[in-house]
Design a protein around this motif. Structure first.
Motif, PDB file in Angstrom:
ATOM      1  N   THR A   6       0.832  -1.203   0.000  1.00 17.83           N
ATOM      2  CA  THR A   6       0.000   0.000   0.000  1.00 17.83           C
ATOM      3  C   THR A   6       0.866   1.251   0.000  1.00 17.83           C
ATOM      4  OG1 THR A   6      -1.803  -1.136   1.167  1.00 17.83           O
ATOM      5  CG2 THR A   6      -1.779   1.266   1.272  1.00 17.83           C
ATOM      6  N   LEU A   7       1.896   1.262   0.839  1.00 21.78           N
ATOM      7  CA  LEU A   7       2.815   2.405   0.889  1.00 21.78           C
ATOM      8  C   LEU A   7       3.496   2.615  -0.468  1.00 21.78           C
ATOM      9  CD1 LEU A   7       4.541   1.991   4.374  1.00 21.78           C
ATOM     10  CD2 LEU A   7       2.952   3.798   3.687  1.00 21.78           C
ATOM     11  N   SER A   8       3.914   1.525  -1.094  1.00 20.80           N
ATOM     12  CA  SER A   8       4.592   1.628  -2.399  1.00 20.80           C
ATOM     13  C   SER A   8       3.667   2.225  -3.451  1.00 20.80           C
ATOM     14  CB  SER A   8       5.077   0.249  -2.852  1.00 20.80           C
ATOM     15  OG  SER A   8       6.049  -0.255  -1.969  1.00 20.80           O
ATOM     16  N   SER A   9       2.404   1.797  -3.451  1.00 20.14           N
ATOM     17  CA  SER A   9       1.444   2.319  -4.428  1.00 20.14           C
ATOM     18  C   SER A   9       1.191   3.804  -4.210  1.00 20.14           C
ATOM     19  CB  SER A   9       0.120   1.547  -4.329  1.00 20.14           C
ATOM     20  OG  SER A   9       0.304   0.185  -4.642  1.00 20.14           O
ATOM     21  N   ILE A  10       1.090   4.207  -2.949  1.00 26.04           N
ATOM     22  CA  ILE A  10       0.871   5.625  -2.636  1.00 26.04           C
ATOM     23  C   ILE A  10       2.097   6.449  -3.023  1.00 26.04           C
ATOM     24  CG2 ILE A  10       0.496   7.277  -0.757  1.00 26.04           C
ATOM     25  CD1 ILE A  10      -1.207   5.079   0.599  1.00 26.04           C
ATOM     26  N   ASP A  11       3.283   5.905  -2.795  1.00 26.56           N
ATOM     27  CA  ASP A  11       4.525   6.602  -3.173  1.00 26.56           C
ATOM     28  C   ASP A  11       4.559   6.909  -4.667  1.00 26.56           C
ATOM     29  OD1 ASP A  11       5.683   6.848  -0.685  1.00 26.56           O
ATOM     30  OD2 ASP A  11       6.742   4.937  -0.795  1.00 26.56           O
ATOM     31  N   VAL A  12       4.140   5.950  -5.482  1.00 28.84           N
ATOM     32  CA  VAL A  12       4.124   6.164  -6.936  1.00 28.84           C
ATOM     33  C   VAL A  12       3.235   7.353  -7.277  1.00 28.84           C
ATOM     34  CG1 VAL A  12       3.401   5.176  -9.147  1.00 28.84           C
ATOM     35  CG2 VAL A  12       4.649   3.757  -7.492  1.00 28.84           C
ATOM     36  N   TYR A  13       2.069   7.421  -6.646  1.00 30.83           N
ATOM     37  CA  TYR A  13       1.127   8.528  -6.874  1.00 30.83           C
ATOM     38  C   TYR A  13       1.723   9.868  -6.430  1.00 30.83           C
ATOM     39  CZ  TYR A  13      -2.972  11.497  -5.868  1.00 30.83           C
ATOM     40  OH  TYR A  13      -3.865  12.535  -5.784  1.00 30.83           O
ATOM     41  N   ILE A  14       2.309   9.901  -5.237  1.00 27.30           N
ATOM     42  CA  ILE A  14       2.869  11.151  -4.717  1.00 27.30           C
ATOM     43  C   ILE A  14       4.017  11.640  -5.583  1.00 27.30           C
ATOM     44  CG2 ILE A  14       3.998  12.250  -2.734  1.00 27.30           C
ATOM     45  CD1 ILE A  14       1.070  11.555  -2.235  1.00 27.30           C
ATOM     46  N   CYS A  15       4.795  10.719  -6.142  1.00 29.95           N
ATOM     47  CA  CYS A  15       5.970  11.089  -6.933  1.00 29.95           C
ATOM     48  C   CYS A  15       5.632  11.535  -8.347  1.00 29.95           C
ATOM     49  CB  CYS A  15       6.956   9.915  -6.989  1.00 29.95           C
ATOM     50  SG  CYS A  15       7.797   9.606  -5.414  1.00 29.95           S
ATOM     51  N   GLU A  16       4.415  11.282  -8.808  1.00 29.41           N
ATOM     52  CA  GLU A  16       4.019  11.771 -10.129  1.00 29.41           C
ATOM     53  C   GLU A  16       4.024  13.296 -10.120  1.00 29.41           C
ATOM     54  OE1 GLU A  16       0.675  10.108 -12.287  1.00 29.41           O
ATOM     55  OE2 GLU A  16       0.654   8.418 -10.886  1.00 29.41           O
ATOM     56  N   LYS A  17       4.650  13.916 -11.106  1.00 28.92           N
ATOM     57  CA  LYS A  17       4.772  15.376 -11.118  1.00 28.92           C
ATOM     58  C   LYS A  17       3.424  16.054 -11.294  1.00 28.92           C
ATOM     59  CE  LYS A  17       9.572  15.737 -12.603  1.00 28.92           C
ATOM     60  NZ  LYS A  17      10.514  16.286 -13.625  1.00 28.92           N
ATOM     61  N   GLU A  18       2.605  15.546 -12.180  1.00 31.43           N
ATOM     62  CA  GLU A  18       1.299  16.152 -12.410  1.00 31.43           C
ATOM     63  C   GLU A  18       0.224  15.077 -12.386  1.00 31.43           C
ATOM     64  OE1 GLU A  18       1.091  18.539 -15.874  1.00 31.43           O
ATOM     65  OE2 GLU A  18       2.771  19.839 -15.296  1.00 31.43           O
ATOM     66  N   THR A  19      -0.761  15.276 -11.541  1.00 32.36           N
ATOM     67  CA  THR A  19      -1.893  14.340 -11.455  1.00 32.36           C
ATOM     68  C   THR A  19      -3.182  15.152 -11.448  1.00 32.36           C
ATOM     69  OG1 THR A  19      -1.707  14.348  -9.028  1.00 32.36           O
ATOM     70  CG2 THR A  19      -0.653  12.531 -10.211  1.00 32.36           C
ATOM     71  N   ASP A  20      -4.214  14.584 -12.025  1.00 33.82           N
ATOM     72  CA  ASP A  20      -5.522  15.248 -12.014  1.00 33.82           C
ATOM     73  C   ASP A  20      -6.576  14.318 -11.410  1.00 33.82           C
ATOM     74  OD1 ASP A  20      -5.686  13.346 -13.963  1.00 33.82           O
ATOM     75  OD2 ASP A  20      -6.431  14.674 -15.542  1.00 33.82           O
ATOM     76  N   TYR A  21      -6.132  13.459 -10.503  1.00 36.53           N
ATOM     77  CA  TYR A  21      -7.053  12.499  -9.892  1.00 36.53           C
ATOM     78  C   TYR A  21      -6.672  12.252  -8.430  1.00 36.53           C
ATOM     79  CZ  TYR A  21      -3.247   9.118 -10.576  1.00 36.53           C
ATOM     80  OH  TYR A  21      -2.038   8.467 -10.548  1.00 36.53           O
ATOM     81  N   ALA A  22      -7.629  11.699  -7.685  1.00 38.98           N
ATOM     82  CA  ALA A  22      -7.400  11.280  -6.296  1.00 38.98           C
ATOM     83  C   ALA A  22      -7.197   9.774  -6.272  1.00 38.98           C
ATOM     84  CB  ALA A  22      -8.588  11.671  -5.428  1.00 38.98           C
TER      85      ALA A  22
END
Length: 337
Positions: A6-22
Motif C-alpha cells: 500500500t505504501l509503495s502504491s501511494i509513493d508512486v502517486y505522490i511522486c508523479e509530477k502532475e496528477t488530475d485524480y485522487a
C-alpha cells in the motif's frame, strides 16, 4: 494489499509530477485502515516528502462549507507554526508551542483566540489574513497532501464530496486520498450515483488489508495492558493470530475489544487463584483457555453479529483433572445452534 505494498502504491502517486485524480484506500470497518493512516502513512509521507499531510475525518460533517472551514483551520495552523518557528530561529528562541489541530480542540481553540487569551500568530500576523490567502489562492494547496477519512460516514451527498475532491485533485494538482468502506456505499440505494462520480475523480483504488502480525506489537503497546497480562498476550501471539485467521477475521477493533475483555477476566481469575492458593502454572492454564474463548466470543459478537443466545460452545476434548489443564487441552469451536 498489505501495508508495504500500500505504501509503495501511494509513493508512486505522490511522486508523479502532475496528477488530475485522487486515490482511494478502501477497506471494511475495523480493517485497520484509519490506524494505518494515522500511525504509519502520515509519518511516512511527511518524512519522505516536503509536504504537510492534512487529515480530515468527514464523520459528522454536514456541509462542504464545514469541510472548507476544517481545511482553513489546518492550513492556517501549519502556516502560523511555520512562521513562528522561523521567527524563533531568527531570535534564537526555542520555546515555541505548536497548536493542536485535532477536532476535539477546535472549539476551545477558536473561543480562546477570539477572547485574546492565546496568541497564535507571531507579532504582526493576523489569522484572518492567512485564511484570506488560503481562500484567494495565494497559498497553494500543492504544498499539502489531503487525506479525507470516513467518506461513507458523512451526511453530505457523495456527489458533493466527490465534486469538492475533484476541485482539489483535478484542478489544483493537489495530492488527495480518500479513505472509505466502499462495500457499505455500494450496498445503499444511491450506489449508481456514487460509482458514476467516482469514475471521474478517482484514478486508483487500493484495497487495503492489514496483516495482523505486522501491526500486532503496535496494537498491544497502544492498549497499555497490565504488564503481566501484556507479556502473556505477547507470548501467545501465534495463538491469537491463528484464531483470527481460522475465523477469517482481520478486524483490529475486535482484537482490541477481545484483549481488553481478557484483561478484565485476568483480574478476576487472579483474585480467585490467590484466594485458593493455586500456583502460577494453574493461573497460566486458565488464562490460556480464557484468552482463546475471549477471541472467539469477540469475533462472534463484533464480526458475525451473533446474538449471545445463538452461540454454542463445544468442548471437543474434556480434561478430568483440574491440575492438568493446559491451554492446548481444550479446543473451542464456534458453532451456530
Amino acid at each position: 494489499m498489505g501495508i508495504e505494498k500500500t505504501l509503495s502504491s501511494i509513493d508512486v502517486y505522490i511522486c508523479e509530477k502532475e496528477t488530475d485524480y485522487a486515490i482511494m484506500i478502501n477497506g471494511g470497518w475495523g480493517s485497520g485502515k484509519t490506524y494505518f493512516v494515522k500511525n504509519k502513512l502520515i509519518d511516512h509521507l511527511q518524512s519522505a516528502y516536503e509536504k504537510q499531510v492534512i487529515y480530515i475525518s468527514l464523520f459528522g460533517l454536514k456541509s462542504v462549507e464545514e469541510i472548507l472551514q476544517d481545511i482553513s483551520f489546518h492550513v492556517a495552523n501549519i502556516i502560523v507554526n511555520e512562521r513562528a518557528r522561523k521567527k524563533a530561529r531568527i531570535n534564537s528562541n526555542q520555546n515555541i508551542k505548536s497548536i493542536n489541530t485535532s477536532a476535539s480542540t477546535k472549539l476551545g481553540f477558536w473561543s480562546k483566540l477570539l477572547r485574546g487569551s492565546i496568541s497564535l500568530c507571531p507579532k504582526g500576523e493576523k489569522i484572518n489574513s492567512i485564511i484570506a490567502d488560503i481562500t484567494s489562492g495565494v497559498i497553494s494547496f500543492e504544498n499539502y497532501i489531503f487525506c479525507f477519512d470516513d467518506f461513507e460516514r458523512s451526511t453530505i451527498t457523495y456527489s458533493e464530496l466527490l465534486g469538492l475532491i475533484d476541485s482539489l485533485a483535478g484542478q489544483t494538482n493537489t495530492k488527495t486520498m480518500i479513505v472509505v468502506n466502499e462495500e457499505y456505499i455500494i450496498s445503499r440505494k444511491n450506489a449508481q450515483d456514487y460509482l458514476k462520480f467516482k469514475e471521474k475523480v478517482v484514478g486508483l483504488t487500493i484495497n487495503f488489508e492489514n496483516e495482523m502480525d505486522e501491526i500486532f506489537e503496535n496494537i498491544l503497546n497502544g492498549l497499555k495492558l497490565k504488564s503481566n497480562v501484556s507479556q502473556f498476550v505477547q507470548d501467545n501471539k501465534d495463538l491469537i493470530i491463528e484464531t483470527f485467521e481460522r475465523l477469517e477475521s482481520k478486524n483490529i477493533r475486535t482484537l482490541k475489544f477481545a484483549l481488553k475483555r481478557f484483561e478484565e477476566l485476568c483480574k478476576k481469575i487472579e483474585e480467585h487463584i490467590c484466594d485458593k492458593g493455586y500456583s502460577i502454572n494453574n493461573r497460566n492454564n486458565f488464562w490460556g483457555i480464557m484468552l482463546k474463548r475471549c477471541i472467539n466470543m469477540s469475533i462472534a459478537l463484533k464480526d458475525m453479529k451473533m446474538n449471545t443466545n445463538e452461540i454454542k460452545w463445544e468442548e471437543v476434548e474434556k480434561l478430568q483433572e483440574y491440575n492438568c489443564i493446559d491451554k492446548t487441552g481444550f479446543q473451542w469451536e464456534l458453532k451456530k445452534c
